[in-house]
Design a protein around this motif. Structure first.
Motif, short mmCIF file in Angstrom:
data_model
loop_
_atom_site.label_atom_id
_atom_site.label_comp_id
_atom_site.label_asym_id
_atom_site.label_seq_id
_atom_site.Cartn_x
_atom_site.Cartn_y
_atom_site.Cartn_z
N GLU A 60 0.84 -1.20 0.00
CA GLU A 60 0.00 0.00 0.00
C GLU A 60 0.88 1.25 0.00
OE1 GLU A 60 -2.58 -0.27 3.31
OE2 GLU A 60 -3.71 -2.00 2.54
N GLN A 97 2.39 2.59 3.36
CA GLN A 97 3.16 1.64 4.15
C GLN A 97 4.66 1.82 3.93
OE1 GLN A 97 2.09 -0.73 6.35
NE2 GLN A 97 -0.02 -0.01 6.13
N ASP A 122 7.74 -7.87 7.74
CA ASP A 122 6.54 -8.60 8.13
C ASP A 122 6.27 -9.77 7.20
OD1 ASP A 122 6.23 -6.78 10.16
OD2 ASP A 122 4.74 -5.54 9.11
N ASN A 139 -2.14 -12.44 3.09
CA ASN A 139 -2.71 -12.25 4.42
C ASN A 139 -1.91 -11.27 5.28
OD1 ASN A 139 -4.88 -14.00 4.03
ND2 ASN A 139 -3.68 -15.80 4.66
N VAL A 140 -0.75 -10.82 4.75
CA VAL A 140 0.06 -9.84 5.48
C VAL A 140 -0.58 -8.46 5.32
CG1 VAL A 140 2.32 -8.73 5.66
CG2 VAL A 140 2.16 -11.19 5.18
N GLU A 141 -0.83 -7.83 6.43
CA GLU A 141 -1.48 -6.52 6.40
C GLU A 141 -0.57 -5.49 5.71
OE1 GLU A 141 -3.52 -3.28 9.47
OE2 GLU A 141 -2.65 -5.15 10.23
N GLY A 142 -1.08 -4.81 4.70
CA GLY A 142 -0.32 -3.80 3.97
C GLY A 142 0.08 -4.24 2.58
#
Length: 598
Positions: A497, A500, A508, A538-541
């Motif tokens: 994103e 980020q 991460d 599934n990793v946020e961002g």
């Protein structure tokens, strides 16, 4: 019964009411002229009630005893246990709690400030450890504080020189609930199948039985069993660290079985006397050749292997001696304890390599510094299985017959080998279709001190061969082979994103992939490239994954095995097929996972 008359008796009537009704009908029919008083208050009615009562009781106990004679219909707990024992199931009526307990000692340092290895001892099994609620535990194995896997930290430092004065060593040992009790039992003249009862109501296991002449008696499952498997110290320095003991079979003449009924424990010995003791336990092969008696010719001189090992009349029974029995007794107050419950080493036996060359004072300091404090709860079975559970377990035990038949049997048996004989991390067994005898190929792999996969050493394979021989089918031929280790890495490219930080997002993503793939794979377990995509998404961002793949790592610190990932990639690109004799490993996740975030 009236003379000359055939009386029809209904044998299905077994309860009080139906028996009395039949008796009344019988009296009305055949004794109507002599007996007419059928009132409830009459003497005749009392006699009929008495006979019906006795008949009901006899019928009940007949049915009850018939039901108790079969496992499926038995109700009484002790009878169910007896039936289960006949099917090979053994119920431990004094369940134990097992756990791993950290043990600590302090050893002096050398003049150079390094740990003085001469003062690093071995804590022998049998040490008594107590908890805060006075529950006793026993050390079930030797603890070698010199093991390379142990944690060593500086305990004290010289304030002047700044050099360490002593080091604290942490090691781990298996502990089991209970305390060791020793009992002496006098034995008189020779008696066939001699039985002796030992004291204690919560006996968990028999540790050892010896007589005054120094003869040792061994516990077996049945008296016809004359082979046991003992552990001896591995003297091979090359692989002693990973395989501290060797498994060897031993033929025994002195043996016993343990019989338990309620709170009574009995030892039963064989029918042989001292003259039937044979030190070797193996007959001369030339004396067991099968000849065709009664014929003047011989067509085959095959040897009967069942006659090689003589049963010695089911073992030698002790006579005119004194038995010294050591057994472990559990506490009747419960054996489970919470974390931090183990606090005190009551009795301990330490062994130093060269005690005569060491300072007695320093050795006493090391022995006196031992501490214990379990960091996890120690729990075990506290309730007996129900009758229905015993019935189900006994049927399963009877079906296996202590044999390894199926593929799953062999794999489970491999994992069941005691850890002191070597640890098999992964195992897989396949039938070799190319072999003339259609051998079974057992592929195994172990791990090193850092938790990385390595090929199993020769001592472990030798132990495993001995271990499997006692349960495998006689017609099965097993080759124990090394698994090919294939190391791999992961490479990916993803889009993050806008708001980020790409550096943090990359960290991460690598952490998420490490948790997913840094594991012990089963032999022949495939690598799923689709799992890389799903984990990253599934990793946020992370908005999208552009590309992801697994690639081979070979040479240097990695395995020398080459495997073409691209050639074995599935047509849809989701999976890398792994052969049956290969195991994959993400060896260094911190450097083997590489990615780009843009």
């Amino acid at each position: 019964m009236p003379s000359g008359k055939k009386v029809a008796i209904n044998y299905t009537n077994k309860d009080f009411d139906t028996i009395k009704s039949d008796l009344v009908s019988y009296a009305r029919k055949y004794y109507s002229d002599t007996y007419k008083d059928f009132s409830e208050a009459g003497f005749g009615s009392m006699m009929l009630d008495t006979v019906a009562y006795v008949g009901d009781m006899l019928s009940f106990y007949t049915d009850y005893q018939s039901n108790e004679g079969f496992l499926d219909t038995a109700i009484e707990y002790d009878n169910v246990v007896r039936h289960a024992r006949q099917m090979g199931y053994r119920l431990n009526k004094s369940p134990s709690s097992y756990g791993i307990a950290p043990l600590y000692i302090i050893v002096p340092a050398t003049t150079a400030g390094t740990p003085n290895k001469a003062y690093i001892p071995v804590l022998k099994q049998g040490a008594s450890i107590s908890s805060t609620n006075n529950t006793r535990f026993t050390l079930a194995e030797d603890v070698n504080f010199a093991n390379a896997k142990n944690n060593i930290v500086v305990a004290n430092v010289d304030s002047v020189t700044g050099l360490p004065v002593s080091y604290a060593i942490q090691s781990y040992g298996l502990v089991v609930s209970g305390r060791i009790i020793e009992e002496t039992i006098p034995v008189g003249d020779y008696e066939r199948f001699f039985k002796v009862r030992i004291g204690g109501t919560d006996i968990a296991e028999i540790v050892s039985v010896e007589d005054t002449e120094g003869n040792e008696y061994f516990e077996v499952e049945n008296l016809s069993q004359n082979v046991i498997y003992k552990s001896i110290t591995n003297t091979n320095s090359a692989d002693r660290e990973n395989t501290p003991s060797l498994l060897r079979q031993q033929y025994i003449a002195r043996r016993f079985v343990v019989e338990k009924a309620r709170n009574i424990t009995t030892l039963q010995f064989g029918a042989g006397d001292e003259s039937s003791d044979r030190s070797s336990g193996i007959s001369e092969p030339s004396s067991v050749v099968m000849f065709s008696y009664g014929k003047n010719y011989i067509t085959d001189t095959a040897m009967d292997p069942t006659r090689l090992i003589d049963s010695n009349k089911f073992g030698v029974a002790p006579s005119n001696t004194t038995l010294r029995c050591r057994y472990r007794v559990n506490s009747s107050m419960g054996n489970n304890i919470a974390a931090g419950g183990l606090t005190t080493v009551q009795t301990a036996n330490f062994s130093f390599e060269n005690e005569n060359d060491l300072s007695a004072g320093l050795m006493d300091d090391v022995v006196g510094s031992v501490e214990v404090n379990n960091d996890a709860p120690i729990v075990g079975t506290v309730a007996f299985p129900t009758s229905e559970e015993i019935k189900i377990r006994s049927r399963g035990m009877f079906a296996t017959q202590h044999r390894a038949v199926t593929r799953e049997d062999y794999i489970n048996l491999t994992y069941a080998m005691p850890e002191r004989f070597g640890m098999v991390k992964r195992a897989n067994i396949l039938q070799d279709n190319k072999s003339f005898k259609r051998n079974l190929n057992l592929y195994i792999v172990s791990e090193d001190n850092d938790g990385k996969l390595v090929q199993s050493n020769q001592s472990l394979k030798s132990n495993l061969k001995t271990w499997l021989n006692k349960n495998k089918m006689i017609s099965d031929s097993i080759d124990i082979l090394d698994v090919k280790i294939v190391n791999f890495g992961i490479q990916f490219e993803a889009i993050g994103e806008v708001d980020q930080d790409n550096y943090d997002l990359l960290s991460d993503a690598i952490t998420a992939l490490s948790k997913k793939f840094n594991k012990y794979y089963d032999i022949s377990e495939n690598i799923y490239v689709s799992d890389i995509y799903s984990t990253l998404k599934n990793v946020e961002g992370i908005l999208d994954v552009v590309s992801a793949k697994a690639f081979l790592k070979v040479g240097g610190a990695y395995s020398e095995t080459f495997y073409d990932f691209q050639e074995n990639l599935s047509p849809d690109g989701r999976m890398i097929n792994i052969p049956n004799n290969v195991v994959v490993e993400l060896k260094f996740p911190d450097i083997d996972i590489k990615g780009v975030i843009r």
